[in-house]
Design a protein around this motif. Structure first.
Motif, PDB file in Angstrom:
ATOM      1  N   LEU A 289      42.214  16.780  45.581  1.00 34.44           N
ATOM      2  CA  LEU A 289      41.795  18.063  45.030  1.00 34.44           C
ATOM      3  C   LEU A 289      41.222  17.862  43.636  1.00 34.44           C
ATOM      4  N   ASP A 290      40.209  18.668  43.311  1.00 36.90           N
ATOM      5  CA  ASP A 290      39.531  18.553  42.017  1.00 36.90           C
ATOM      6  C   ASP A 290      39.071  17.118  41.773  1.00 36.90           C
ATOM      7  N   GLY A 291      38.559  16.489  42.837  1.00 36.60           N
ATOM      8  CA  GLY A 291      38.153  15.093  42.713  1.00 36.60           C
ATOM      9  C   GLY A 291      36.891  14.899  41.910  1.00 36.60           C
ATOM     10  N   ALA A 292      36.128  15.957  41.679  1.00 34.19           N
ATOM     11  CA  ALA A 292      34.874  15.815  40.939  1.00 34.19           C
ATOM     12  C   ALA A 292      34.545  17.126  40.241  1.00 34.19           C
ATOM     13  N   THR A 293      33.747  17.013  39.212  1.00 35.07           N
ATOM     14  CA  THR A 293      33.234  18.214  38.548  1.00 35.07           C
ATOM     15  C   THR A 293      31.783  18.482  38.933  1.00 35.07           C
ATOM     16  N   THR A 294      31.129  17.466  39.517  1.00 39.96           N
ATOM     17  CA  THR A 294      29.727  17.569  39.937  1.00 39.96           C
ATOM     18  C   THR A 294      29.547  16.814  41.243  1.00 39.96           C
ATOM     19  N   ALA A 295      28.683  17.330  42.111  1.00 45.54           N
ATOM     20  CA  ALA A 295      28.330  16.635  43.351  1.00 45.54           C
ATOM     21  C   ALA A 295      26.811  16.641  43.507  1.00 45.54           C
ATOM     22  N   ASP A 296      26.277  15.511  43.932  1.00 41.73           N
ATOM     23  CA  ASP A 296      24.833  15.361  44.089  1.00 41.73           C
ATOM     24  C   ASP A 296      24.455  15.267  45.570  1.00 41.73           C
ATOM     25  N   ALA A 297      23.141  15.350  45.829  1.00 43.06           N
ATOM     26  CA  ALA A 297      22.633  15.214  47.199  1.00 43.06           C
ATOM     27  C   ALA A 297      23.192  13.949  47.842  1.00 43.06           C
ATOM     28  N   GLY A 298      23.728  14.111  49.044  1.00 44.42           N
ATOM     29  CA  GLY A 298      24.313  12.988  49.761  1.00 44.42           C
ATOM     30  C   GLY A 298      25.816  12.904  49.663  1.00 44.42           C
ATOM     31  N   ASP A 299      26.421  13.622  48.720  1.00 43.70           N
ATOM     32  CA  ASP A 299      27.869  13.584  48.547  1.00 43.70           C
ATOM     33  C   ASP A 299      28.557  14.504  49.563  1.00 43.70           C
ATOM     34  N   ALA A 300      29.622  13.994  50.193  1.00 42.74           N
ATOM     35  CA  ALA A 300      30.438  14.792  51.106  1.00 42.74           C
ATOM     36  C   ALA A 300      31.602  15.376  50.316  1.00 42.74           C
ATOM     37  N   VAL A 301      31.664  16.695  50.244  1.00 37.14           N
ATOM     38  CA  VAL A 301      32.667  17.366  49.411  1.00 37.14           C
ATOM     39  C   VAL A 301      33.158  18.630  50.105  1.00 37.14           C
ATOM     40  N   ALA A 302      34.178  19.224  49.529  1.00 40.10           N
ATOM     41  CA  ALA A 302      34.641  20.550  49.939  1.00 40.10           C
ATOM     42  C   ALA A 302      34.589  21.450  48.717  1.00 40.10           C
ATOM     43  N   LEU A 303      33.906  22.574  48.848  1.00 33.05           N
ATOM     44  CA  LEU A 303      33.736  23.496  47.726  1.00 33.05           C
ATOM     45  C   LEU A 303      34.707  24.659  47.852  1.00 33.05           C
TER      46      LEU A 303
END
Length: 436
Positions: A289-303
């Motif tokens: 959880l809260d693994g990132a503050t920013t995600a770019d094209a190509g990143d697999a995330v949950a918002l």
């Protein structure tokens, strides 16, 4: 001080710092593509000692003078002879300047669909032709596919130049036709290089056999072409929801997927269907959880979002302005099945993470082998298109979708047409793509 070994931490850091260029090789049957790939691997010292020993033994057994470098990639052909279906074989090599991922595609016309696969992730296409035969219909077919997929850099390797006595006149004639074809198709950066894959002329090192050619070798071009890794980052934020993640005991709700285009940060405003806007409060990753503050094209995330909005798989979160919804669009498709696709045929459409009922409203035109519009004698639209055909079509969908034109090598605007009964993919398409 000794140089770092290939497995040392220092060597790993050096490789990690190098830019990676993705390229694709294509060409007609017997244009020497296997030998070219083998030469590139051999001369960049990307072949293991036991592989070379095997090539040396087999070359000698076959009475081959020197090394038959095509044996380095003959495994692909051997597997085909055994009836194993292979779309694309990937080769990896590196030089002091950068690393490379090479998609080695089949040469036969019936495998054009596989060439589409290889080119779809490549920035550069190396297209081989036999100097004795020049530009062939399959050459132009590959150029057409490259243009449709947005490839801007194509290197024409005029192979077997030694078999025409290193003729400058022959090379110039082929180069002129290639440049004319490339310009007509919108290929922005065409390059032509006279090579002999068998002898190594102008593949990795420049050759003294072509004093009339003062340009770079193929490898020199590959090492100096700028690597555009961030084209999808230049687009507005796009995120197709793949899964809705819920944990009722903690009231956890997040929307999982891959960032298709652009960048998203905690605190950014995003737009959902029905023009609802909300704010991204958390970006969760595989690290937690809260693994990132920013995600770019190509990143697999949950918002995670600030507001409780009714969202489901297939919905799009986007930066404003939100793409317009439509039930009809035009596109260019490549046939991927033996079964013809007819005008009026009912299909399923895969767009992003959405899967909806649709139909091919019309086949507006089928492009002939050299990429020019094919007109029926009675000036009516074609009834269907088939395997390896490139066609312009109009598609109608059962429900509205936020469709937008193809961009950034598939970051947005690509789709699949799927058989309703079998689930097999019938065609791959690009929204709005039209040849000149």
């Amino acid at each position: 001080m000794s140089a770092p070994t290939a497995t040392s931490p220092a060597a790993t850091e050096v490789l990690a710092d190098r830019a990676t260029l993705r390229l694709c090789t294509a060409g007609s049957v017997d244009d020497g593509k296997s030998t070219f790939v083998g030469r590139l691997l051999h001369d960049t010292k990307s072949v293991l000692a036991d592989q070379m020993a095997s090539v040396e033994r087999t070359s000698a057994d076959r009475g081959f003078e020197g090394l038959d470098l095509s044996l380095l990639v003959d495994g692909l052909r051997a597997e085909r002879e055994q009836g194993i279906t292979i779309d694309v074989a990937y080769r990896y090599f590196a030089t002091d300047k950068r690393t490379f991922i090479l998609a080695d595609t089949p040469g036969h016309e019936q495998y054009t669909r596989n060439t589409v696969t290889g080119m779809s992730t490549s920035q550069v296409v190396v297209l081989l032709v036999d100097a004795r035969n020049g530009i062939k219909p399959q050459t132009v077919r590959h150029l057409t596919v490259a243009s449709l997929l947005g490839v801007k850099t194509v290197i024409l390797a005029v192979n077997k130049i030694d078999l025409v006595d290193y003729s400058e006149e022959v090379f110039n004639g082929i180069r002129t036709e290639f440049e004319q074809r490339a310009a007509a198709l919108g290929i922005a950066e065409p390059h032509a290089v006279p090579i002999s894959a068998l002898k190594g002329d102008n593949v990795v090192e420049r050759s003294s056999e072509t004093p009339w050619y003062d340009g770079p070798s193929v490898l020199e071009l590959l090492e100096t072409i700028p690597v555009h890794s961030g084209r999808a980052l230049d687009l507005p934020f796009r995120f197709n929801i793949q899964y809705v993640l819920r944990e009722h005991t903690t009231d956890y709700r997040a929307y999982a997927g891959t960032v298709n285009a652009g960048t998203i940060s905690v605190g950014d405003t995003v737009t959902a269907p029905n023009s609802r806007t909300t704010t991204v409060t958390h970006i969760d990753t595989a690290d937690g959880l809260d693994g990132a503050t920013t995600a770019d094209a190509g990143d697999a995330v949950a918002l995670r979002l600030a507001d409780d909005i009714d969202l489901a798989r297939g919905d799009l979160l986007a930066a404003a302005p939100y793409p317009e919804f439509t039930r009809e669009f035009q596109g260019t498709v490549v046939g991927l099945t033996e079964k013809d696709i007819a005008a009026g045929q009912a299909v399923k459409l895969r767009y992003g993470t959405s899967l909806v009922r649709a139909r091919v409203a019309s086949v507006d035109r089928v492009l002939d082998i050299d990429g020019t519009p094919e007109q029926n004698s009675d000036d009516t639209a074609p009834a269907s298109f088939g395997l390896n055909d490139i066609a312009h079509v109009t598609v109608q969908t059962a429900q509205e979708l936020p469709v937008e034109d193809y961009a950034a090598r598939g970051a947005v605007g690509n789709f699949l047409l799927i058989d309703q009964a079998s689930g097999n993919t019938l065609a791959a398409g690009l929204v709005g793509a039209r040849l000149r």
